[in-house]
Design a protein around this motif. Structure first.
Motif, PDB file in Angstrom:
ATOM      1  N   LYS A 291      78.678  16.029 -11.956  1.00 39.76           N
ATOM      2  CA  LYS A 291      77.938  17.321 -12.913  1.00 39.76           C
ATOM      3  C   LYS A 291      76.278  16.975 -11.979  1.00 39.76           C
ATOM      4  N   PHE A 292      75.944  18.553 -11.514  1.00 41.07           N
ATOM      5  CA  PHE A 292      75.039  18.746 -11.382  1.00 41.07           C
ATOM      6  C   PHE A 292      74.325  19.929 -12.226  1.00 41.07           C
ATOM      7  N   TYR A 293      72.365  19.717 -12.888  1.00 37.79           N
ATOM      8  CA  TYR A 293      71.925  20.486 -14.411  1.00 37.79           C
ATOM      9  C   TYR A 293      70.690  21.339 -13.493  1.00 37.79           C
ATOM     10  N   VAL A 294      70.784  22.437 -13.623  1.00 32.49           N
ATOM     11  CA  VAL A 294      69.452  23.068 -12.577  1.00 32.49           C
ATOM     12  C   VAL A 294      68.526  23.380 -14.191  1.00 32.49           C
ATOM     13  N   TYR A 295      66.995  22.793 -14.895  1.00 29.10           N
ATOM     14  CA  TYR A 295      67.121  22.841 -16.038  1.00 29.10           C
ATOM     15  C   TYR A 295      65.116  22.946 -16.163  1.00 29.10           C
ATOM     16  N   ILE A 296      64.595  23.980 -17.626  1.00 35.51           N
ATOM     17  CA  ILE A 296      63.684  24.081 -17.381  1.00 35.51           C
ATOM     18  C   ILE A 296      62.837  23.639 -18.310  1.00 35.51           C
ATOM     19  N   LEU A 297      61.606  22.826 -18.498  1.00 29.94           N
ATOM     20  CA  LEU A 297      60.553  22.168 -19.408  1.00 29.94           C
ATOM     21  C   LEU A 297      59.324  23.145 -19.738  1.00 29.94           C
ATOM     22  N   THR A 298      58.644  22.788 -21.242  1.00 29.41           N
ATOM     23  CA  THR A 298      58.129  23.893 -21.365  1.00 29.41           C
ATOM     24  C   THR A 298      57.003  22.859 -22.058  1.00 29.41           C
ATOM     25  N   ASN A 299      55.835  23.241 -22.675  1.00 30.39           N
ATOM     26  CA  ASN A 299      55.118  21.804 -23.179  1.00 30.39           C
ATOM     27  C   ASN A 299      55.072  22.423 -24.702  1.00 30.39           C
ATOM     28  N   TYR A 300      54.719  21.835 -25.832  1.00 27.95           N
ATOM     29  CA  TYR A 300      54.525  22.301 -26.848  1.00 27.95           C
ATOM     30  C   TYR A 300      54.158  23.841 -27.550  1.00 27.95           C
ATOM     31  N   THR A 301      52.943  24.152 -26.470  1.00 25.99           N
ATOM     32  CA  THR A 301      52.674  25.775 -26.612  1.00 25.99           C
ATOM     33  C   THR A 301      53.518  26.984 -25.309  1.00 25.99           C
ATOM     34  N   ASN A 302      54.535  26.465 -25.014  1.00 25.32           N
ATOM     35  CA  ASN A 302      55.426  27.357 -24.765  1.00 25.32           C
ATOM     36  C   ASN A 302      54.073  27.462 -23.603  1.00 25.32           C
ATOM     37  N   SER A 303      53.360  27.282 -22.531  1.00 25.98           N
ATOM     38  CA  SER A 303      51.955  27.389 -21.663  1.00 25.98           C
ATOM     39  C   SER A 303      52.332  27.265 -20.615  1.00 25.98           C
ATOM     40  N   VAL A 304      53.438  26.312 -19.992  1.00 23.85           N
ATOM     41  CA  VAL A 304      53.859  25.695 -19.140  1.00 23.85           C
ATOM     42  C   VAL A 304      55.344  25.548 -18.044  1.00 23.85           C
ATOM     43  N   LEU A 305      55.729  25.971 -17.568  1.00 25.53           N
ATOM     44  CA  LEU A 305      56.982  26.742 -17.000  1.00 25.53           C
ATOM     45  C   LEU A 305      57.589  25.321 -15.946  1.00 25.53           C
ATOM     46  N   TYR A 306      57.953  24.334 -16.391  1.00 26.51           N
ATOM     47  CA  TYR A 306      58.833  23.956 -15.453  1.00 26.51           C
ATOM     48  C   TYR A 306      60.474  23.896 -14.808  1.00 26.51           C
ATOM     49  N   THR A 307      60.670  24.002 -14.011  1.00 23.00           N
ATOM     50  CA  THR A 307      62.186  24.018 -13.507  1.00 23.00           C
ATOM     51  C   THR A 307      62.641  23.087 -12.476  1.00 23.00           C
ATOM     52  N   GLY A 308      63.712  22.113 -12.409  1.00 20.92           N
ATOM     53  CA  GLY A 308      63.757  21.554 -12.258  1.00 20.92           C
ATOM     54  C   GLY A 308      65.264  20.987 -12.067  1.00 20.92           C
ATOM     55  N   VAL A 309      65.827  20.122 -11.244  1.00 23.71           N
ATOM     56  CA  VAL A 309      67.390  19.998 -11.171  1.00 23.71           C
ATOM     57  C   VAL A 309      67.764  18.383 -11.409  1.00 23.71           C
ATOM     58  N   THR A 310      68.722  17.979 -11.320  1.00 19.36           N
ATOM     59  CA  THR A 310      69.072  16.079 -11.532  1.00 19.36           C
ATOM     60  C   THR A 310      70.921  16.552 -11.949  1.00 19.36           C
ATOM     61  N   ASN A 311      71.297  15.511 -11.756  1.00 16.31           N
ATOM     62  CA  ASN A 311      72.775  15.422 -11.665  1.00 16.31           C
ATOM     63  C   ASN A 311      73.196  13.994 -13.054  1.00 16.31           C
ATOM     64  N   ASP A 312      72.138  14.048 -14.172  1.00 12.37           N
ATOM     65  CA  ASP A 312      72.410  13.011 -15.246  1.00 12.37           C
ATOM     66  C   ASP A 312      70.802  13.947 -16.468  1.00 12.37           C
ATOM     67  N   LEU A 313      71.013  15.405 -16.716  1.00 11.30           N
ATOM     68  CA  LEU A 313      70.135  14.922 -17.564  1.00 11.30           C
ATOM     69  C   LEU A 313      69.823  14.777 -18.434  1.00 11.30           C
ATOM     70  N   THR A 314      70.154  13.442 -19.217  1.00  8.28           N
ATOM     71  CA  THR A 314      69.482  12.141 -20.515  1.00  8.28           C
ATOM     72  C   THR A 314      68.740  12.334 -19.881  1.00  8.28           C
ATOM     73  N   ARG A 315      69.316  11.302 -18.563  1.00  6.75           N
ATOM     74  CA  ARG A 315      68.026  10.379 -18.237  1.00  6.75           C
ATOM     75  C   ARG A 315      66.825  11.333 -17.818  1.00  6.75           C
ATOM     76  N   ARG A 316      67.105  12.499 -17.291  1.00  6.72           N
ATOM     77  CA  ARG A 316      65.743  13.202 -16.145  1.00  6.72           C
ATOM     78  C   ARG A 316      64.866  13.395 -17.874  1.00  6.72           C
ATOM     79  N   THR A 317      65.731  13.709 -19.072  1.00 12.73           N
ATOM     80  CA  THR A 317      64.935  13.992 -19.803  1.00 12.73           C
ATOM     81  C   THR A 317      63.898  13.042 -20.321  1.00 12.73           C
ATOM     82  N   ILE A 318      64.700  12.275 -19.673  1.00 12.18           N
ATOM     83  CA  ILE A 318      64.231  10.911 -20.758  1.00 12.18           C
ATOM     84  C   ILE A 318      62.680   9.861 -19.921  1.00 12.18           C
ATOM     85  N   GLU A 319      62.901  10.166 -18.666  1.00  9.27           N
ATOM     86  CA  GLU A 319      62.403  10.238 -18.244  1.00  9.27           C
ATOM     87  C   GLU A 319      60.766  11.131 -17.911  1.00  9.27           C
ATOM     88  N   HIS A 320      61.019  12.260 -17.918  1.00 19.03           N
ATOM     89  CA  HIS A 320      60.051  12.887 -18.191  1.00 19.03           C
ATOM     90  C   HIS A 320      58.916  12.847 -19.657  1.00 19.03           C
TER      91      HIS A 320
END
Length: 93
Positions: A3-32
């Motif tokens: 499976k492949f995932y499109v995801y959006i991350l932010t910082n804790y002030t919600n001031s930044v939006l980062y969009t990415g794609v991955t085939n392992d959402l857990t691994r990629r989130t941990i890398e971030h």
């Protein structure tokens, strides 16, 4: 089947939006979270997972990522709030 995932991350002030794609959402989130790569998300401390969509094919996920990246911030916020109105950290949940 992978499976492949499109995801959006932010910082804790919600001031930044980062969009990415991955085939392992857990691994990629941990890398971030661990700031393994020295890119945009790491520079702006964007590690709060606030949106994710699953796809069967890489081409579909990649096309969606590219489309979202072109959107204005307001449109991205509407997308996020459709599934996550409180901007909760989906990785922690």
């Amino acid at each position: 089947m992978k499976k492949f995932y499109v995801y959006i991350l932010t910082n804790y002030t919600n001031s930044v939006l980062y969009t990415g794609v991955t085939n392992d959402l857990t691994r990629r989130t941990i890398e971030h979270l661990q700031k393994i790569n020295n890119g945009f998300a790491e520079h702006y401390n964007a590690y709060k997972l606030i949106f994710a969509e699953k796809y069967d094919y890489h081409a579909d996920a990649f096309a969606r990522e590219k489309a979202i990246k072109k959107w204005r911030r307001e449109k991205k916020i509407k997308l996020i709030e459709r599934i996550n109105p409180t901007w909760a950290d989906l990785f922690k949940e």
